[in-house]
Design a protein around this motif. Sequence first.
Motif, short mmCIF file in Angstrom:
data_model
loop_
_atom_site.label_atom_id
_atom_site.label_comp_id
_atom_site.label_asym_id
_atom_site.label_seq_id
_atom_site.Cartn_x
_atom_site.Cartn_y
_atom_site.Cartn_z
N VAL A 108 0.82 -1.21 0.00
CA VAL A 108 0.00 0.00 0.00
C VAL A 108 0.85 1.26 0.00
O VAL A 108 0.48 2.27 -0.61
CB VAL A 108 -0.96 0.00 1.22
CG1 VAL A 108 -1.66 1.33 1.37
CG2 VAL A 108 -1.98 -1.11 1.08
N PHE A 109 2.00 1.23 0.68
CA PHE A 109 2.83 2.44 0.76
C PHE A 109 4.05 2.36 -0.16
O PHE A 109 4.39 3.35 -0.81
CB PHE A 109 3.29 2.67 2.19
CG PHE A 109 2.19 3.13 3.10
CD1 PHE A 109 1.75 4.44 3.07
CD2 PHE A 109 1.57 2.26 3.96
CE1 PHE A 109 0.72 4.87 3.89
CE2 PHE A 109 0.53 2.67 4.78
CZ PHE A 109 0.11 3.98 4.74
N GLY A 110 4.72 1.21 -0.23
CA GLY A 110 5.93 1.10 -1.06
C GLY A 110 5.64 1.07 -2.54
O GLY A 110 5.95 2.01 -3.28
N LEU A 111 4.99 -0.01 -3.02
CA LEU A 111 4.72 -0.16 -4.45
C LEU A 111 3.74 0.89 -4.97
O LEU A 111 3.91 1.43 -6.07
CB LEU A 111 4.16 -1.56 -4.73
CG LEU A 111 5.16 -2.71 -4.74
CD1 LEU A 111 4.47 -3.99 -5.20
CD2 LEU A 111 6.34 -2.42 -5.64
N ALA A 112 2.71 1.19 -4.17
CA ALA A 112 1.73 2.19 -4.61
C ALA A 112 2.38 3.56 -4.79
O ALA A 112 2.05 4.30 -5.72
CB ALA A 112 0.59 2.28 -3.58
N GLU A 113 3.33 3.89 -3.91
CA GLU A 113 4.04 5.18 -4.03
C GLU A 113 4.90 5.20 -5.30
O GLU A 113 4.98 6.22 -5.99
CB GLU A 113 4.92 5.38 -2.79
CG GLU A 113 5.48 6.79 -2.66
CD GLU A 113 4.43 7.82 -2.31
OE1 GLU A 113 4.66 9.01 -2.59
OE2 GLU A 113 3.37 7.45 -1.77
N ILE A 114 5.52 4.07 -5.63
CA ILE A 114 6.32 3.98 -6.86
C ILE A 114 5.42 4.19 -8.08
O ILE A 114 5.74 4.98 -8.98
CB ILE A 114 7.03 2.61 -6.94
CG1 ILE A 114 8.11 2.51 -5.86
CG2 ILE A 114 7.65 2.40 -8.31
CD1 ILE A 114 8.69 1.13 -5.71
#
Length: 501
Positions: A213-219
């Motif tokens: 939710v935070f790592g890949l989504a931010e990328i």
Amino acid sequence: MELLQHLALGLSAAITPENLFYCFMGCILGTLIGILPGIGPVPTIAMLLPLTYVLPPTAGLIMLAGIYYGAQYGGSTTAILVALPGETSAVVTVLDGHQMARNGRAGSALAIAALGSFFAGTVATFLLAAFAPPLTEIAFKFGPAEYFSLMVTGLVGAVVLASGSLIKAICMIIVGLLIGLVGTDVNSGVSRFDFNIPELQDGIDFAVIAMGVFGLAEILNNLAQREKRVNITDKIGKLYPNKQEFKESYPAVIRGTAIGSALGILPGGGAVLSSFASYTLEKKITRQPERFGKGHPAGLAGPESANNAAAQTSFIPLLTLGIPSNAVMALMIGAMTIHNIQPGPQVMANHPELFWALIVSMWIGNLMLVILNLPLIGLWIKLLKVPYRVLFPAITLFCVIGVYSLNYNVFDIYMMAIFGIVGYLWTKLRCEAAPLLLGVVLGPMLEENFRRALLLSRGDFSTFVTRPLSASLLLLALFLILLVSLPAIKKKREEAFVEED
């Protein structure tokens, strides 16, 4: 006297070579991710959670804490130099900090931000040390009903103080609570919401959700946006404020520290809300409001002090009550559970060295950040020139390796990818993910205390309202709901978050 003994215990544990090294690494990483736009403390801590498996508990938590408050320092550097806030709480810093840089006072602005942050961090750390023990003693008097009511109040507070739509924040909380129910019920042994998938019988790993939710989504979110060209000036100027700037800054630093220390404790508030509140206050009380937005030192000093003070005091509810006040604190709870440490008052009782070493390390980390940040400005400027398209493959690889190392299971990578795509869609729908993370963390704890309270009361639901403390907390939650429903308050809330959006 007892407080000094506790601080001495924490100092002896914090200054070991291993803990100093990880404190240093946390500060460096925090500053780095604060400087690089598009990478924040939440994705970074989420990605580094698997690393805490192989670290001692104290060293792992010290490093994660260093990343959090280090990001507050780093975010101000890009905000001042290139008007790109590396961290959300540094949005307000752009308004006057960048104008000071354009006026040839970049060095002075950076010094004001660093020194104000150090003062605020130091004061907030001492507040944490002073108030944590008595709050911990109070927490030991909490029963299951009080903990249930406290968590309900915390979730309501997170909704009230979340940016954006209240309805969307409530929905994200509910989704988080439902995700927390996936797996085998510890009381009955019945599988819930696993869709007959064996890998889901133990639930969804917290780190997998956070990294998706935070790592890949931010990328994905950063790759979907046009990359901004960064024009950086090498003219920093003198690295200290003049007499007039100092005179205008120090009262704002004191006020910002007070605001941040108070708002940091609130669920969902933290550094972002306190920086906006500090800037609003400074602009209200000044005799020259027209100078704000044109390079007024108070417009920089106040918010920078506020967001750093809030970063420190947000640890108070985590360490004393086991309640996360923001997404980063939810990740800290995840790091604790990795090492079988029960968040809350038991930390101080069962792990006093960890508790006090973490507090003392915050002051050491703040000192490290002041010493490191100003001399390394030239290095940070060079890093700002690295395009994001070069960074994202390395970040993605790091996420995949980190998730796989949790259980050595490819299914976890698929789950992270699913949560990454879903998290990206939530971003497009302007749904804040932080309430979801709080729901995931508090959901199982909420259910456990609810069941225990009913078990002790033999199924009598009135136990939640007949116990004075529990009833008071539920009334507070109800008051917050009614307050935010008032048209005038609702309008003010939307205005407060408009700049953040």
